[in-house]
Design an enzyme around this catalytic site. Sequence first.
Site, PDB file in Angstrom:
ATOM      1  N   ALA A  72       0.944  -1.162   0.043  1.00 37.07           N
ATOM      2  CA  ALA A  72      -0.059   0.015  -0.019  1.00 37.07           C
ATOM      3  C   ALA A  72       0.912   1.306   0.028  1.00 37.07           C
ATOM      4  O   ALA A  72       2.307   1.061   0.414  1.00 37.07           O
ATOM      5  CB  ALA A  72      -0.960   0.054   1.201  1.00 37.07           C
ATOM      6  N   GLN A  74       1.273   3.480   2.090  1.00 34.98           N
ATOM      7  CA  GLN A  74       2.002   3.634   3.469  1.00 34.98           C
ATOM      8  C   GLN A  74       2.537   2.632   3.904  1.00 34.98           C
ATOM      9  O   GLN A  74       2.663   2.304   5.237  1.00 34.98           O
ATOM     10  CB  GLN A  74       0.842   4.440   4.476  1.00 34.98           C
ATOM     11  CG  GLN A  74       0.566   5.732   4.185  1.00 34.98           C
ATOM     12  CD  GLN A  74       1.887   6.589   4.288  1.00 34.98           C
ATOM     13  OE1 GLN A  74       2.713   6.318   5.046  1.00 34.98           O
ATOM     14  NE2 GLN A  74       1.997   7.716   3.312  1.00 34.98           N
ATOM     15  N   SER A  75       2.939   1.528   3.178  1.00 36.39           N
ATOM     16  CA  SER A  75       3.667   0.156   3.677  1.00 36.39           C
ATOM     17  C   SER A  75       4.966   0.523   4.393  1.00 36.39           C
ATOM     18  O   SER A  75       5.670   1.074   3.695  1.00 36.39           O
ATOM     19  CB  SER A  75       4.070  -0.582   2.364  1.00 36.39           C
ATOM     20  OG  SER A  75       4.746  -1.616   2.560  1.00 36.39           O
ATOM     21  N   ASN A  76       4.670  -0.132   5.492  1.00 34.35           N
ATOM     22  CA  ASN A  76       5.935  -0.029   6.301  1.00 34.35           C
ATOM     23  C   ASN A  76       7.370  -0.862   5.780  1.00 34.35           C
ATOM     24  O   ASN A  76       8.234  -0.436   5.637  1.00 34.35           O
ATOM     25  CB  ASN A  76       5.787  -0.309   7.590  1.00 34.35           C
ATOM     26  CG  ASN A  76       4.741   0.586   8.502  1.00 34.35           C
ATOM     27  OD1 ASN A  76       5.243   1.766   8.669  1.00 34.35           O
ATOM     28  ND2 ASN A  76       3.705   0.196   8.859  1.00 34.35           N
ATOM     29  N   ALA A  78       7.358  -1.665   2.706  1.00 34.39           N
ATOM     30  CA  ALA A  78       8.252  -1.034   1.408  1.00 34.39           C
ATOM     31  C   ALA A  78       9.225  -0.041   2.006  1.00 34.39           C
ATOM     32  O   ALA A  78      10.529  -0.264   1.322  1.00 34.39           O
ATOM     33  CB  ALA A  78       6.982  -0.110   0.718  1.00 34.39           C
TER      34      ALA A  78
END
Length: 324
Positions: A72, A74-76, A78
């Site tokens: 997503a 806001q992927s942590n 990523a």
Amino acid sequence: MSHPPVQLGTFPTPVEPAPRLAAALGLGPEDLWVKRDDLTGLGGGGNKIRKLEWTVGAALAEGADTLVTTGAPQSNHARLTAAAAARLGLDVVLVLRGSPGGSRSGNLALDGLLGARLAWAGDVDQAGLNVAAAEVCARLRETGARPALIPFGGSSTLGARGYVRCAEELRAQVPQLRTAVVALGSGGTMAGLVAALGTESVLGVDVGALADPAAAVAEFAAPLTTDKITAEGLRVRRDQVGSGYAALTGPVAEALRLAARTEGIVLDPVYTGRALAGLAAAVRDGDVRPGQKTVFVHTGGLPGLFGHTEAVAYAEEGAVTHAL
Ligand SMILES: Cc1ncc(COP(=O)(O)O)c(C=O)c1O
């Protein structure tokens, strides 16, 4: 094939008592402990570092020079894949759901700072995201790069090995552990804990990222243990999802405030806030009881708070109502 992990984080992470939060939840002062996996170090820290040690270790062993992963906006995971790439001198491409028009704050700002290239996949489901990532890998290969695809959320049986290690730390730090409470997103974190601690000792609080999160946990955990693990045998709560993955629910908002004001611990609105709301519900319905040792696994995610407009507005409200 098994590859050695690459060292990325700072371990063991500490375990801290949380007596004021325990009292607020209706537990005894010695009952509640927080496993600070938000303090894993690299790139702002969080649970994904433990999984990346294994998945990136495999990528390096295969000769990769570029990490590709999905998530997503806001992927942590990523963000931390980008940090791992920076630490190791690799290129990184993040294939993100959605389009570039939204907020660039929070994890996205850090992705930029860390030097990640972004590929926007549009409004797609998980399968669509995987197709987009495969296309990105094919394009990279055409240019002579050697990409390695790190799974969604870093979750796979290999990635879950990172949480077997966390469980070993926990066993030494809290020998009488009865329940470890953890946010359940893509499943790898809970899978590793379950494989090492047993199904009875882990309570996963679903955040709404997958249609069948228990099935994912069972699939990743089963190869890591001789115990029989089934999706039905897992302790999973699905009562904190609300209207969807990124929605800020009333109980999550209350959980954010409670952790901050009792222990000075900052949670995020998507993962750890849901996990604490799930723990509060579990105390209310008797699944977690006073007199038992409970560990709340803080899996990080703080940058996501700043990428969540509603949560920032909620936090700012506190500053307004507390003006002298
Ligand atoms: C901060 C945070 N906590 C918990 C989780 C859930 O972990 P998992 O995806 O392994 O279930 C994630 C990722 O999805 C996360 O970013």
